[in-house]
Design a protein around this motif. Sequence first.
Motif, PDB file in Angstrom:
ATOM      1  N   TRP A   1       1.904   7.448   6.707  1.00  0.00           N
ATOM      2  CA  TRP A   1       1.322   8.656   7.297  1.00  0.00           C
ATOM      3  C   TRP A   1      -0.201   8.589   7.339  1.00  0.00           C
TER       4      TRP A   1
ATOM      5  N   TYR B   1      12.632   2.624  -0.963  1.00  0.00           N
ATOM      6  CA  TYR B   1      11.367   3.192  -0.498  1.00  0.00           C
ATOM      7  C   TYR B   1      10.735   3.995  -1.630  1.00  0.00           C
TER       8      TYR B   1
ATOM      9  N   GLY C   1       7.103   6.622   8.091  1.00  0.00           N
ATOM     10  CA  GLY C   1       6.794   7.453   6.938  1.00  0.00           C
ATOM     11  C   GLY C   1       7.869   8.494   6.698  1.00  0.00           C
ATOM     12  N   ARG C   2       8.355   9.081   7.776  1.00  0.00           N
ATOM     13  CA  ARG C   2       9.445  10.052   7.639  1.00  0.00           C
ATOM     14  C   ARG C   2      10.692   9.392   7.076  1.00  0.00           C
TER      15      ARG C   2
ATOM     16  N   ALA D   1      10.810   6.784   5.095  1.00  0.00           N
ATOM     17  CA  ALA D   1      10.573   6.549   3.680  1.00  0.00           C
ATOM     18  C   ALA D   1      10.680   7.854   2.883  1.00  0.00           C
ATOM     19  N   TRP D   2      10.114   8.914   3.417  1.00  0.00           N
ATOM     20  CA  TRP D   2      10.127  10.225   2.755  1.00  0.00           C
ATOM     21  C   TRP D   2      11.561  10.722   2.558  1.00  0.00           C
TER      22      TRP D   2
ATOM     23  N   ALA E   1       5.708   6.295   2.033  1.00  0.00           N
ATOM     24  CA  ALA E   1       5.594   7.399   2.997  1.00  0.00           C
ATOM     25  C   ALA E   1       4.136   7.769   3.207  1.00  0.00           C
TER      26      ALA E   1
ATOM     27  N   ALA F   1       2.816  14.710   1.243  1.00  0.00           N
ATOM     28  CA  ALA F   1       2.823  13.502   0.416  1.00  0.00           C
ATOM     29  C   ALA F   1       1.782  13.616  -0.701  1.00  0.00           C
TER      30      ALA F   1
END
Length: 385
Positions: free
Chosen positions: A254, A245, A231-232, A234-235, A250, A273
Motif C-alpha cells: 500500500w 502473508y 496489499g488487499r 495480503a491484508w 500489506a 495498516a
Amino acid sequence: LNQQGYVAEAIAAYHQALSINPALAEIHNQLGLALSQQGNLSEAIRSYDHAIQLDPNLTTARRNLEIALLRQGNVGAAKPLLESSTFDQQHTTEQKAFDHSRSKLLAGHAGAVVAQRNVSPYRTLLWLGAGILAALALGGWFLRDRWLPTPSIQLPESAFNTVKSTGDLQRVSTSVVTALATEHLNKGNFTDAQAAIETLLDRGALTQAATVLTPVLRQKSGDPTLNFLMGRLAWQSVNVGNKDYSLDDARRYWETAVKQKPIAEYQNALGFAYYTEGKLDRASRTWMQALKSREQRSNQPAATQASSPAASQTLTAYAGLALVAAKASANQPPSQQANLQNEAIKLRQTVLADDPVSFQPEELAKNWLWSETAIKDWRSTLALK
C-alpha cells in the motif's frame, strides 16, 4: 498424501481446466505427464497427441510422446518423431536429461530410468496440489514463469458473452472469474482485470487472486493498482490467519500504491495498516491526506451523498481519525484525555450523521478493510459519551 494421491488431484485439476477450455495444448501435455506417472501410458500418449494437434510447435509434448512410445516398446512409432524433431539445440539441463533418457531407452535399458530422467523436471509441478494446479490451468502463470513463453489463454466464447459488465461477474463461477482476470491482464485491460480480481477478493477466493496477481506484479512492480490489490490480498490473508502473508506485506504494497497514486482509497487502506501496527501518528497523517485528496478531487469539502464511493472514502477517513483520537486518549492526562475523546465523538458523529447504517459494527464486519481489532475499537468509540 502419498505421491499417487497428488497425481490424482493433478489429473482432476487438469480435467477441470480442460472442461472450461479444451484448446489448452500445454494442459493436455501436463495431463499426459500426470497419466504417465500413474503408469497409464495409453491415455498419456493420447493426451500428448492431442496437445501436438493443437500446437504442432509444442516441443515438450513431442519429447514426452516420444518417451511414452519408447516406454511402450513402440520404437517404430517413435522413430518419425526422432527424425522430424526440431528441438532446441541448446543443451540445457532438461535437454541433456531428455537426451540421456532417450539414449537409454533406445539402447534397451529399463523404463525406470526414463521415469527418473524425463519426468523429474516436472515433478515439483505435479506435487503442488490441486489448488495451484487448477490455477495453473486457468492462468498459466507457473509454466509461463518457468518453462514456456507467455501463452495466449483463450477462454470459451460463452464466458465472455456471459460477462459483459461488472455486475455479471457475480453470476459466474470463481474459475471463470479467475480466467477472465488473467485474460484481461494479458491483454492490458487493467480496468476489467481489477473488477474481476476484486470479485475474487470479495468472495474470499484468495488463492485464485494470488494466482492472478503474483506473476503480473513481477513484471509491473511499480503499478499502483496492482500493488493496492496485492496489499488487499495480503491484508485479507492475514485477517483469516494465513501465515504466507504479514501485516508488513500489506503495508509495503500500500505504501508503494500511495507513492505512485495518492488517492483516498489507497490512503485509507494504508491508514488502517499503520493503525493496526500501532503507528497512530502515521495513521492520523495518512487519513488526513485521504481527506485532502478527496477535497482536491471534488473541489469541495464534504461527506455528502453517503452512498457514493467517494463519500464512503471520506467517511472512512473520518472514522479512522476517530479511532486514532479514541485510542490515543487512553494514556493521556485527564484533561487531554477528555479533549481527545471529545474529538473522537465529534468525528464519530460526523460519520454516523451521513451514514448511520454502513458504520454499524455488524455492517463493518462485511467490509474487508475493517479487521476484528478495528471493529472492536470502533465499538469502544461508539460507546464514548
